[in-house]
Design a protein around this motif. Structure first.
Motif, PDB file in Angstrom:
ATOM      1  N   ARG A  13       0.847  -1.203   0.000  1.00  0.00           N
ATOM      2  CA  ARG A  13       0.000   0.000   0.000  1.00  0.00           C
ATOM      3  C   ARG A  13       0.884   1.257   0.000  1.00  0.00           C
ATOM      4  O   ARG A  13       1.759   1.356  -0.831  1.00  0.00           O
ATOM      5  CB  ARG A  13      -0.957  -0.025   1.190  1.00  0.00           C
ATOM      6  CG  ARG A  13      -1.934  -1.219   1.089  1.00  0.00           C
ATOM      7  CD  ARG A  13      -3.311  -0.729   0.908  1.00  0.00           C
ATOM      8  NE  ARG A  13      -4.309  -1.769   1.015  1.00  0.00           N
ATOM      9  CZ  ARG A  13      -5.343  -1.865   0.182  1.00  0.00           C
ATOM     10  NH1 ARG A  13      -5.466  -1.046  -0.825  1.00  0.00           N
ATOM     11  NH2 ARG A  13      -6.242  -2.805   0.341  1.00  0.00           N
ATOM     12  N   GLU A  32      -1.888  10.872  11.390  1.00  0.00           N
ATOM     13  CA  GLU A  32      -3.026  11.573  10.779  1.00  0.00           C
ATOM     14  C   GLU A  32      -3.780  10.685   9.792  1.00  0.00           C
ATOM     15  O   GLU A  32      -3.306   9.597   9.424  1.00  0.00           O
ATOM     16  CB  GLU A  32      -2.566  12.878  10.127  1.00  0.00           C
ATOM     17  CG  GLU A  32      -1.540  12.706   9.039  1.00  0.00           C
ATOM     18  CD  GLU A  32      -1.060  14.074   8.507  1.00  0.00           C
ATOM     19  OE1 GLU A  32      -1.080  14.241   7.279  1.00  0.00           O
ATOM     20  OE2 GLU A  32      -0.685  14.949   9.314  1.00  0.00           O
ATOM     21  N   ALA A  35      -2.348   8.270   6.870  1.00  0.00           N
ATOM     22  CA  ALA A  35      -0.925   7.991   7.097  1.00  0.00           C
ATOM     23  C   ALA A  35      -0.576   6.536   6.773  1.00  0.00           C
ATOM     24  O   ALA A  35       0.565   6.222   6.403  1.00  0.00           O
ATOM     25  CB  ALA A  35      -0.559   8.311   8.546  1.00  0.00           C
ATOM     26  N   GLY A  36      -1.539   5.649   6.919  1.00  0.00           N
ATOM     27  CA  GLY A  36      -1.278   4.244   6.608  1.00  0.00           C
ATOM     28  C   GLY A  36      -1.372   3.326   7.818  1.00  0.00           C
ATOM     29  O   GLY A  36      -0.786   2.247   7.845  1.00  0.00           O
ATOM     30  N   ASN A  39      -3.553   0.369   6.957  1.00  0.00           N
ATOM     31  CA  ASN A  39      -2.755  -0.461   6.038  1.00  0.00           C
ATOM     32  C   ASN A  39      -1.828  -1.411   6.805  1.00  0.00           C
ATOM     33  O   ASN A  39      -1.604  -2.542   6.383  1.00  0.00           O
ATOM     34  CB  ASN A  39      -1.924   0.424   5.103  1.00  0.00           C
ATOM     35  CG  ASN A  39      -2.794   1.185   4.106  1.00  0.00           C
ATOM     36  OD1 ASN A  39      -3.964   0.846   3.926  1.00  0.00           O
ATOM     37  ND2 ASN A  39      -2.233   2.205   3.468  1.00  0.00           N
ATOM     38  N   ARG A  54      -9.487  -6.178   4.726  1.00  0.00           N
ATOM     39  CA  ARG A  54     -10.237  -5.418   3.722  1.00  0.00           C
ATOM     40  C   ARG A  54     -10.688  -6.312   2.574  1.00  0.00           C
ATOM     41  O   ARG A  54     -11.232  -5.832   1.592  1.00  0.00           O
ATOM     42  CB  ARG A  54      -9.368  -4.302   3.150  1.00  0.00           C
ATOM     43  CG  ARG A  54      -9.234  -3.069   4.028  1.00  0.00           C
ATOM     44  CD  ARG A  54      -8.648  -1.952   3.185  1.00  0.00           C
ATOM     45  NE  ARG A  54      -8.502  -0.698   3.877  1.00  0.00           N
ATOM     46  CZ  ARG A  54      -7.336  -0.177   4.219  1.00  0.00           C
ATOM     47  NH1 ARG A  54      -6.207  -0.819   3.976  1.00  0.00           N
ATOM     48  NH2 ARG A  54      -7.291   1.002   4.809  1.00  0.00           N
ATOM     49  N   GLU A  60      -4.121  -5.191  -5.564  1.00  0.00           N
ATOM     50  CA  GLU A  60      -4.447  -3.884  -4.978  1.00  0.00           C
ATOM     51  C   GLU A  60      -3.425  -3.463  -3.932  1.00  0.00           C
ATOM     52  O   GLU A  60      -3.280  -2.290  -3.631  1.00  0.00           O
ATOM     53  CB  GLU A  60      -5.770  -3.998  -4.211  1.00  0.00           C
ATOM     54  CG  GLU A  60      -7.038  -3.692  -4.955  1.00  0.00           C
ATOM     55  CD  GLU A  60      -8.218  -3.976  -4.051  1.00  0.00           C
ATOM     56  OE1 GLU A  60      -8.510  -3.175  -3.161  1.00  0.00           O
ATOM     57  OE2 GLU A  60      -8.840  -5.050  -4.220  1.00  0.00           O
ATOM     58  N   ARG A  63       2.180  -1.213  -3.713  1.00  0.00           N
ATOM     59  CA  ARG A  63       2.292   0.243  -3.679  1.00  0.00           C
ATOM     60  C   ARG A  63       2.276   0.791  -5.099  1.00  0.00           C
ATOM     61  O   ARG A  63       3.007   0.293  -5.966  1.00  0.00           O
ATOM     62  CB  ARG A  63       3.596   0.659  -2.975  1.00  0.00           C
ATOM     63  CG  ARG A  63       3.700   2.155  -2.710  1.00  0.00           C
ATOM     64  CD  ARG A  63       4.954   2.468  -1.921  1.00  0.00           C
ATOM     65  NE  ARG A  63       6.157   2.088  -2.649  1.00  0.00           N
ATOM     66  CZ  ARG A  63       6.786   2.874  -3.531  1.00  0.00           C
ATOM     67  NH1 ARG A  63       6.341   4.089  -3.775  1.00  0.00           N
ATOM     68  NH2 ARG A  63       7.872   2.436  -4.137  1.00  0.00           N
ATOM     69  N   GLU A 317      -9.339   1.793  15.002  1.00  0.00           N
ATOM     70  CA  GLU A 317     -10.153   2.946  15.421  1.00  0.00           C
ATOM     71  C   GLU A 317     -11.150   2.627  16.521  1.00  0.00           C
ATOM     72  O   GLU A 317     -12.180   3.296  16.620  1.00  0.00           O
ATOM     73  CB  GLU A 317     -10.919   3.523  14.225  1.00  0.00           C
ATOM     74  CG  GLU A 317     -10.078   4.406  13.349  1.00  0.00           C
ATOM     75  CD  GLU A 317     -10.862   4.878  12.137  1.00  0.00           C
ATOM     76  OE1 GLU A 317     -12.008   5.318  12.298  1.00  0.00           O
ATOM     77  OE2 GLU A 317     -10.319   4.785  11.026  1.00  0.00           O
ATOM     78  N   THR A 346      -6.022   8.429  15.680  1.00  0.00           N
ATOM     79  CA  THR A 346      -5.362   9.577  15.060  1.00  0.00           C
ATOM     80  C   THR A 346      -4.494  10.340  16.057  1.00  0.00           C
ATOM     81  O   THR A 346      -3.615  11.090  15.661  1.00  0.00           O
ATOM     82  CB  THR A 346      -6.412  10.560  14.483  1.00  0.00           C
ATOM     83  OG1 THR A 346      -7.399  10.774  15.473  1.00  0.00           O
ATOM     84  CG2 THR A 346      -7.055   9.984  13.232  1.00  0.00           C
TER      85      THR A 346
HETATM   86  N1  LIG Z   1      -1.753   0.334  -3.424  1.00  0.00           N
HETATM   87  C1  LIG Z   1      -1.519   1.530  -2.852  1.00  0.00           C
HETATM   88  N2  LIG Z   1      -0.406   2.248  -3.193  1.00  0.00           N
HETATM   89  C2  LIG Z   1      -0.151   3.430  -2.602  1.00  0.00           C
HETATM   90  N3  LIG Z   1      -0.942   4.014  -1.697  1.00  0.00           N
HETATM   91  C3  LIG Z   1      -2.053   3.362  -1.325  1.00  0.00           C
HETATM   92  C4  LIG Z   1      -2.402   2.094  -1.872  1.00  0.00           C
HETATM   93  N4  LIG Z   1      -3.564   1.686  -1.330  1.00  0.00           N
HETATM   94  C5  LIG Z   1      -3.920   2.660  -0.475  1.00  0.00           C
HETATM   95  N5  LIG Z   1      -3.031   3.661  -0.456  1.00  0.00           N
HETATM   96  C6  LIG Z   1      -3.065   4.895   0.344  1.00  0.00           C
HETATM   97  O1  LIG Z   1      -3.083   4.585   1.707  1.00  0.00           O
HETATM   98  C7  LIG Z   1      -3.721   5.658   2.399  1.00  0.00           C
HETATM   99  C8  LIG Z   1      -4.734   5.136   3.367  1.00  0.00           C
HETATM  100  O2  LIG Z   1      -4.074   4.443   4.339  1.00  0.00           O
HETATM  101  P1  LIG Z   1      -4.864   3.968   5.623  1.00  0.00           P
HETATM  102  O3  LIG Z   1      -6.243   3.598   5.303  1.00  0.00           O
HETATM  103  O4  LIG Z   1      -4.011   2.974   6.270  1.00  0.00           O
HETATM  104  O5  LIG Z   1      -4.880   5.322   6.446  1.00  0.00           O
HETATM  105  P2  LIG Z   1      -5.117   5.517   7.987  1.00  0.00           P
HETATM  106  O6  LIG Z   1      -3.844   5.972   8.597  1.00  0.00           O
HETATM  107  O7  LIG Z   1      -5.749   4.330   8.563  1.00  0.00           O
HETATM  108  O8  LIG Z   1      -6.124   6.757   7.961  1.00  0.00           O
HETATM  109  P3  LIG Z   1      -7.468   7.021   8.803  1.00  0.00           P
HETATM  110  O9  LIG Z   1      -7.010   7.672  10.073  1.00  0.00           O
HETATM  111  O10 LIG Z   1      -8.204   7.989   7.955  1.00  0.00           O
HETATM  112  O11 LIG Z   1      -8.170   5.747   8.991  1.00  0.00           O
HETATM  113  C9  LIG Z   1      -4.452   6.483   1.391  1.00  0.00           C
HETATM  114  O12 LIG Z   1      -3.795   7.706   1.275  1.00  0.00           O
HETATM  115  C10 LIG Z   1      -4.341   5.662   0.118  1.00  0.00           C
HETATM  116  O13 LIG Z   1      -4.250   6.475  -1.003  1.00  0.00           O
END
Ligand SMILES: Nc1ncnc2c1ncn2[C@@H]1O[C@H](COP(=O)(O)OP(=O)(O)OP(=O)(O)O)[C@@H](O)[C@H]1O
Ligand SMILES: [Mg+2]
Length: 369
Positions: A13, A32, A35-36, A39, A54, A60, A63, A317, A346
């Motif tokens: 990702r 924030e 941020a990932g 992921n 997911r 998918e 990255r 979350e 967050t």
């Molecule tokens: N295959 C991919 N390649 C690059 N970026 C990706 C890929 N799949 C998802 N993303 C990016 O990962 C980010 C989302 O990451 P994630 O869902 O882990 O965020 P988070 O930190 O959990 O945010 P939140 O607090 O909103 O839940 C998005 O910006 C998305 O564009």
């Protein structure tokens, strides 16, 4: 697996290269939006059998912009290693699995990793149709009984064969018998497993302290699970399912699918404090019910026999939805379990009540690391 001591992601990702040494039985990822964090939980969820939290396709997960496939690797129990990744060599995307350096299978993962999770996407399970609840139940079963996933896949496969067979002009009875036999064999085990784990979960729910997470009363609406709960033997169940399928051929043919069997069962959940169906509970009550169920399963898994690996508990979350006292209760309960908990939020202050019982990890915004 009892606990991870190191996690490494490459081209997974948004994470080009993410590596973490883990020093605690609870890990709190903060950062924030985008941020990932989720992921990273998703990467962890792929260390177990199945398609992860997911249900994403393997492609998918690569990255965007990467020329390579993705990898997730983890060191567990200090000196063992699980590595998974997208197998670039095979023509159709395939998950490559290695345990301690040797090629391994999904079954090897299922034996080693017991995993349960709660994500915001699951908030709807009490409101929607039965499919999501059945999937939820099957995931809880799989964490307890590693072979459940394999048996479910066998059942689905023979059901697809049967459905295809029913579309023909002439149905060869011997062929139909053979396919239905396989369905009945797998279906009986599925019903038995579910009945057993619902009983175990209910006992774990009942044993939990009253207080912050409401108790639920669980049952399965499904003829075969009900029979299993009433003490039917595996061969009784198999026979009953075989008879049902054979008797239903004409009707199923008209419907274009198999109308009867454990693939139609549903998990019924009652919110005990109000005595009403969980579907009628408030959003916050449903969330608390869900967390209560996961904690009950975590408890059941962590008090299972000594040989069984302790669970990985992923809570995406969860903290943000709870008031401070519920949050503190959640952290206390997680800290008292065997196994490792991974949480996201967050803001680091969400995890204050963990005090020194958790490792706080900042996930920096994409591009800054
Ligand atoms: N295959 C991919 N390649 C690059 N970026 C990706 C890929 N799949 C998802 N993303 C990016 O990962 C980010 C989302 O990451 P994630 O869902 O882990 O965020 P988070 O930190 O959990 O945010 P939140 O607090 O909103 O839940 C998005 O910006 C998305 O564009
Ligand atoms: Mg997220």
């Amino acid at each position: 697996m009892t606990a991870l001591s190191k996690l490494t992601l490459t081209d997974f990702r948004n994470h080009a290269a993410f590596s973490l040494n883990i020093k605690s039985a609870a890990v709190c990822l903060f950062g924030e939006n985008g941020a990932g964090k989720t992921n990273i939980l998703e990467a962890l969820s792929l260390l177990g059998p199945g398609r992860g939290l997911r249900s994403a396709s393997l492609n998918e997960l690569v990255r965007q912009g990467s020329e390579r496939g993705w990898t997730v690797s983890a060191v567990f129990d200090d000196d063992h290693q699980i590595g998974i990744g997208l197998d670039q060599a095979s023509r159709t995307p395939k998950r490559a699995i290695r345990v301690d350096g040797a090629a391994a299978t999904t079954n090897d993962l299922a034996e080693r990793v017991r995993m349960i999770w709660v994500t915001p996407a699951m908030d709807v399970i009490f409101r929607g149709g039965g499919t999501e609840r059945r999937r939820f139940l099957d995931r809880q079963v799989m964490a307890n009984i590693p072979s459940h996933g394999r048996v479910s896949a066998a059942y689905e496969k023979s059901m697809r064969e049967r459905n295809a067979l029913l579309e023909r002009n002439y149905i060869d009875p011997a062929w139909a018998d053979a396919v239905e036999n396989r369905m009945a064999e797998a279906g009986a085990i599925i019903a038995m497993n579910r009945a057993m784990i619902v009983r175990k979960l209910q006992a774990a729910v009942d044993a939990r302290p009253d207080g912050y997470f409401p108790k639920s009363d669980l049952s399965i609406s499904g003829e075969f699970e009900k029979r299993a709960a009433d003490g039917a033997s595996l061969s009784d169940l198999e026979e009953a399912l075989r008879d049902t399928l054979a008797a239903g051929r004409a009707r199923d043919r008209a419907a274009g699918r198999t109308l009867n069997g454990p693939h139609r069962s549903d998990l019924d959940v009652i919110h005990r404090p109000s005595g009403a169906a969980a579907s009628l509970a408030s959003t916050g009550q449903q969330k608390a019910l869900l967390i209560g169920l996961i904690l009950a399963n975590a408890r059941a898994l962590s008090t299972a026999d000594e040989q069984a690996p302790a669970p990985l508990i992923l809570l995406d979350e969860a903290a943000a939805h709870l008031d401070p006292s519920r949050r503190a209760a959640l952290f206390d309960e997680l800290s008292s379990l065997k196994g490792q908990a991974w949480l996201t939020g967050t803001d680091a202050t969400l995890f204050d009540a963990f005090r020194d019982r958790a490792q706080l990890v900042e996930v920096p915004p994409t591009g800054s690391a």
